[in-house]
Design a protein around this motif. Structure first.
Motif, PDB file in Angstrom:
ATOM      1  N   LYS A 120       0.833  -1.209   0.000  1.00  0.00           N
ATOM      2  CA  LYS A 120       0.000   0.000   0.000  1.00  0.00           C
ATOM      3  C   LYS A 120       0.867   1.259   0.000  1.00  0.00           C
ATOM      4  CE  LYS A 120      -3.769  -2.355   2.404  1.00  0.00           C
ATOM      5  NZ  LYS A 120      -4.490  -2.529   3.681  1.00  0.00           N
ATOM      6  N   ASN A 121       1.980   1.220   0.759  1.00  0.00           N
ATOM      7  CA  ASN A 121       2.884   2.372   0.800  1.00  0.00           C
ATOM      8  C   ASN A 121       3.511   2.637  -0.563  1.00  0.00           C
ATOM      9  OD1 ASN A 121       2.406   2.628   3.521  1.00  0.00           O
ATOM     10  ND2 ASN A 121       4.284   1.583   4.153  1.00  0.00           N
ATOM     11  N   LYS A 123       2.454   2.510  -3.508  1.00  0.00           N
ATOM     12  CA  LYS A 123       1.670   3.334  -4.435  1.00  0.00           C
ATOM     13  C   LYS A 123       1.987   4.816  -4.274  1.00  0.00           C
ATOM     14  CE  LYS A 123      -2.376   0.521  -5.424  1.00  0.00           C
ATOM     15  NZ  LYS A 123      -3.842   0.491  -5.399  1.00  0.00           N
ATOM     16  N   SER A 124       2.117   5.245  -3.033  1.00  0.00           N
ATOM     17  CA  SER A 124       2.415   6.663  -2.805  1.00  0.00           C
ATOM     18  C   SER A 124       3.861   6.970  -3.190  1.00  0.00           C
ATOM     19  CB  SER A 124       2.173   7.039  -1.340  1.00  0.00           C
ATOM     20  OG  SER A 124       3.040   6.314  -0.488  1.00  0.00           O
ATOM     21  N   TYR A 125       4.767   5.982  -2.971  1.00  0.00           N
ATOM     22  CA  TYR A 125       6.172   6.189  -3.330  1.00  0.00           C
ATOM     23  C   TYR A 125       6.312   6.480  -4.815  1.00  0.00           C
ATOM     24  CZ  TYR A 125       7.525   4.032   1.165  1.00  0.00           C
ATOM     25  OH  TYR A 125       7.680   3.733   2.492  1.00  0.00           O
ATOM     26  N   TYR A 126       5.870   5.534  -5.637  1.00  0.00           N
ATOM     27  CA  TYR A 126       6.123   5.690  -7.070  1.00  0.00           C
ATOM     28  C   TYR A 126       5.272   6.801  -7.683  1.00  0.00           C
ATOM     29  CZ  TYR A 126       1.995   2.858  -8.528  1.00  0.00           C
ATOM     30  OH  TYR A 126       0.725   2.373  -8.770  1.00  0.00           O
ATOM     31  N   GLY A 127       4.099   7.031  -7.114  1.00  0.00           N
ATOM     32  CA  GLY A 127       3.245   8.111  -7.630  1.00  0.00           C
ATOM     33  C   GLY A 127       3.894   9.468  -7.452  1.00  0.00           C
ATOM     34  N   ASP A 128       4.422   9.716  -6.250  1.00  0.00           N
ATOM     35  CA  ASP A 128       5.071  10.999  -5.973  1.00  0.00           C
ATOM     36  C   ASP A 128       6.356  11.158  -6.785  1.00  0.00           C
ATOM     37  OD1 ASP A 128       3.074  11.542  -4.182  1.00  0.00           O
ATOM     38  OD2 ASP A 128       4.232  10.997  -2.393  1.00  0.00           O
ATOM     39  N   ILE A 159      12.900   4.920  -0.182  1.00  0.00           N
ATOM     40  CA  ILE A 159      12.305   5.800  -1.200  1.00  0.00           C
ATOM     41  C   ILE A 159      13.354   6.178  -2.245  1.00  0.00           C
ATOM     42  CG2 ILE A 159      11.293   8.090  -1.592  1.00  0.00           C
ATOM     43  CD1 ILE A 159       9.954   7.783   1.192  1.00  0.00           C
ATOM     44  N   ASP A 212       0.999   1.358 -12.230  1.00  0.00           N
ATOM     45  CA  ASP A 212      -0.413   1.268 -11.823  1.00  0.00           C
ATOM     46  C   ASP A 212      -1.005  -0.086 -12.210  1.00  0.00           C
ATOM     47  OD1 ASP A 212      -0.531   3.768 -10.673  1.00  0.00           O
ATOM     48  OD2 ASP A 212      -1.253   4.771 -12.490  1.00  0.00           O
ATOM     49  N   TYR A 215       0.316  -2.918  -9.946  1.00  0.00           N
ATOM     50  CA  TYR A 215      -0.232  -2.999  -8.596  1.00  0.00           C
ATOM     51  C   TYR A 215      -1.715  -3.364  -8.585  1.00  0.00           C
ATOM     52  CZ  TYR A 215       4.144  -2.029  -6.467  1.00  0.00           C
ATOM     53  OH  TYR A 215       5.437  -2.173  -6.050  1.00  0.00           O
TER      54      TYR A 215
END
Length: 709
Positions: A120-121, A123-128, A159, A212, A215
């Motif tokens: 779940k984490n 998703k935010s890593y690669y998105g940012d 990260i 995306d 995942y």
């Protein structure tokens, strides 16, 4: 059948009561079935400790192996766990063996629950990270040999590791776009060149979409998929060929793309989130195309010139739907090569994949006024489930008789890329070349070796024989080649050594050991080991060629010896046999061939190519500075250009089909076309040419030729 009964009777009594195992764990993980998990652990533990070929003690060493394998299985690219996570898991590092003895999956639950939160984490890593352009002027590198690099010290370092991986993915796409753009400009001077900034943004968006999609697929995986990873860490501690197959995996394992489907002619396996090429079907589209190899990983699939689809993380049956297709259509596979880790796009034209091409076939060639036969044996096949089943031993006997009727004076038996098959047919085919006697020894755990013999005194072929092998010749191929070598019945020529798989596996449906009513899948377990009649095992060592010829695999890590946890080489008592000593100039012929190979410019170039491939395999570091990355890529391309024609070869030899087959061509033009293609390849095969040189020099010892046993 005998093997299956032997194992079943040995452990069935103790396992049949497994349905009474108590379950106390709460169903804290989505889609989990604690009772089923415990039953699986109980049954697998008992089968393996009682009946696997190796006596393996479930101790601290065993526990440490499972610990490392499971964590690496979940996080092979070091994307999720930090050193703190590993420290938390380490409280069980030497206790997993004790947990398994009590059907306790606490270690699995802890790691899996942490893993799902890390997903779940991510998703935010690669998105940012992909929201902003990367700095491609910065001088930094990334090492993609993730087995060697440590886990990140903390979340910030994790990260940054993500940043480098995503930057490399973006950089590769930018480079591809620039190369395509340059090629387009050469064709059309008016082609509008796009700016680097524009290409970079487009590449980042493509990477984002792929992530995306990945995942989404990862989230579709269920508890059973991940628990299978854990169980394979456990069973793999016994040896690398012992595997657990969950019900859905077993079903896919049985699905053979090589059958009556229109496709590429490859059998695929799922390993973690990756789709691996398990084997190619001889004569199939991928086999004919020549670039796809066993062990390659398929990353993307494109229909012709359409945009490729990322299949990483995709279920195997879904991936197969995109790979197979109608005859005559093109599929473009983006593949990570097992050989050197490079990424390559391979174009294959789909066709009807026919099993006929996996059967024995032969060709005749004339050299210096004499006829020789070459028999291609893609596998040692037999199928008792079909009414009029094909048998490689019977087919081989028939083919030899046909070649004899046409007056051939020597035979090449081509076992290159033959991964094995039926032990029975390997013994019978060996018997076609000797009077009678031992062929192989097989051994169960804790028992004396059983000598398997050819009992038929008939010799189907008493002339000169050369056996052509390579690094993919395995199992039953090695039994045949070893027997021919031990009897001094044939000259073995090819790669330095064959694959080295000297073990036998049996697939056991787990439900036969319990009254539990849910499908538990199957266990493929190593139960026997092969030994040559000279006493040495074919395990690890394989068969060393009498004449070793340079190949692309000469310096690569390839074969059983390079598998972690592979069973060791050992030996047993030599069987009672007498060498045939069929040739009066055996040593001279081998010496002459080695001299030719050493002086041949073609083989020298192949040897250089093999060294270059090894260097590429060992070089796992990439610059993340665009100019340096482009320069490195340019150097690699320039070096590759040197080897562009490394395997281009053309002899003046003409290969033809036996007369019986030529009669079939009138009514079977498809068969005629296949043989034309095969014969064309044979005439361009430098290894076949040298094998014919060897064959033509061999002189038999006497009119009687073979010493009687």
């Amino acid at each position: 059948m005998k093997t299956k009964l032997k194992i079943t009777s040995f452990i069935l009594a103790s396992l049949i009561l497994v349905c009474s195992v108590q379950t106390q764990a709460t169903n804290s993980i989505n889609n989990s079935d604690p009772e089923k998990d415990k039953i699986l652990v109980y049954i697998l533990r008992n089968i393996l400790t009682r009946s696997h070929f190796v006596v393996k003690h479930m101790n601290d060493d065993f526990s440490e192996y499972v610990f490392n394998e499971f964590i690496n299985g979940l996080d092979p690219n070091k994307r999720y766990f930090t050193q703190k996570d590993i420290k938390d898991f380490s409280q069980y590092k030497y206790d997993i063996d004790n947990q398994l003895l009590n059907e306790d999956v606490t270690f699995y639950n802890l790691v899996y629950e942490r893993f799902t939160s890390k997903i779940k984490n991510a998703k935010s890593y690669y998105g940012d990270l992909l929201a902003q352009p990367f700095n491609f002027n910065k001088k930094e590198t990334i090492d993609v040999d993730y087995d060697k690099i440590p886990f990140a010290k903390n979340e910030n370092k994790l990260i940054d590791h993500w940043r480098k991986q995503l930057k490399l993915s973006t950089l590769i796409r930018i480079q591809n776009k620039i190369e395509k753009q340059e090629a387009a400009i050469l064709k059309d001077k008016k082609f509008k060149k796009r700016k680097f900034k524009e290409l970079e943004k487009e590449a980042r968006l493509e990477v984002l979409k792929n992530m995306d999609d990945l995942y989404v697929r990862i989230e579709e995986l269920e508890h059973e998929d991940w628990f299978s990873t854990f169980l394979n860490s456990v069973v793999g501690a016994f040896d690398p060929h012992t595997t657990y197959m969950a019900p859905n995996i077993k079903e896919r394992f049985d699905q053979d793309m090589s059958g009556k489907l229109e496709g590429i002619g490859a059998r695929l396996q799922k390993k973690g989130i990756y789709t691996h090429v398990f084997e190619l079907v001889s004569g199939g589209p991928a086999w004919k195309q020549g670039e796809l190899e066993a062990g390659d990983i398929i990353l993307e699939v494109a229909q012709g010139r359409k945009k490729p689809l990322d299949i990483v993380g995709m279920r195997l049956d879904d991936a197969i739907k995109f790979i197979k297709g109608k005859k005559g259509t093109e599929v473009r596979l983006t593949v990570k090569k097992k050989m050197d880790g490079s990424t390559k796009i391979i174009s294959i034209i789909r066709d009807v994949v026919e099993l006929e091409e996996t059967f024995v076939k032969s060709s005749i060639v004339e050299k210096d006024g004499k006829k020789y036969g070459i028999i291609d044996l893609p596998k040692f096949y037999i199928n008792f489930n079909e009414a009029n089943y094909r048998d490689s031993a019977k087919d081989m006997e028939k083919e030899i008789e046909r070649l004899k009727s046409e007056g051939v004076s020597g035979l090449i038996v081509d076992l290159r890329n033959n991964g094995g098959g039926s032990l029975k047919t390997a013994i019978e085919i060996s018997g076609l070349f000797i009077n009678q006697g031992p062929i192989v020894q097989i051994k169960y755990r804790g028992e004396n070796p059983i000598v398997k013999k050819d009992i038929d005194p008939k010799i189907q072929w008493d002339g000169a024989v050369v056996v052509l092998v390579n690094e993919f010749s395995a199992s039953a191929s090695e039994i045949f080649a070893a027997a021919m070598q031990d009897y001094k019945r044939a000259v073995i020529i090819g790669g330095n050594q064959t694959y080295g798989k000297g073990t036998v596996q049996s697939v056991l449906p787990i439900n036969q050991f319990t009254k539990y009513n849910k499908n538990l899948g199957a266990l493929k377990m190593t139960i026997q080991k092969f030994y040559r009649i000279n006493g040495g095992s074919t395990q690890i060592e394989g068969v060393y060629s009498d004449i070793a010829i340079p190949s692309r695999y000469s310096y690569m890590k390839f074969g059983e010896r390079d598998l972690e946890g592979a069973l060791i080489w050992d030996k047993v008592k030599q069987a009672d046999y007498i060498q045939t000593n069929s040739y009066e100039n055996f040593s001279d012929v081998i010496f002459n061939s080695k001299q030719r190979i050493a002086a041949d410019s073609k083989f020298k170039l192949i040897n250089e190519y093999a060294k270059w491939l090894k260097e590429n395999q060992d070089d796992t570091s990439y610059s993340l500075n665009y100019k340096m990355f482009a320069k490195e890529n340019e150097v690699r391309e320039k070096n590759a250009e040197k080897f562009k024609y490394v395997f281009d070869y053309k002899s003046d030899l003409i290969f033809t089909s036996p007369k019986y087959e030529q009669l079939l061509f009138k009514n079977d033009t498809a068969l005629a076309d296949k043989r034309i293609a095969w014969h064309k390849n044979l005439s361009k095969d430098v290894y076949v040419f040298e094998a014919l040189n060897v064959l033509s020099e061999l002189k038999l010892t006497s009119a009687n030729k073979i010493v009687k046993h």
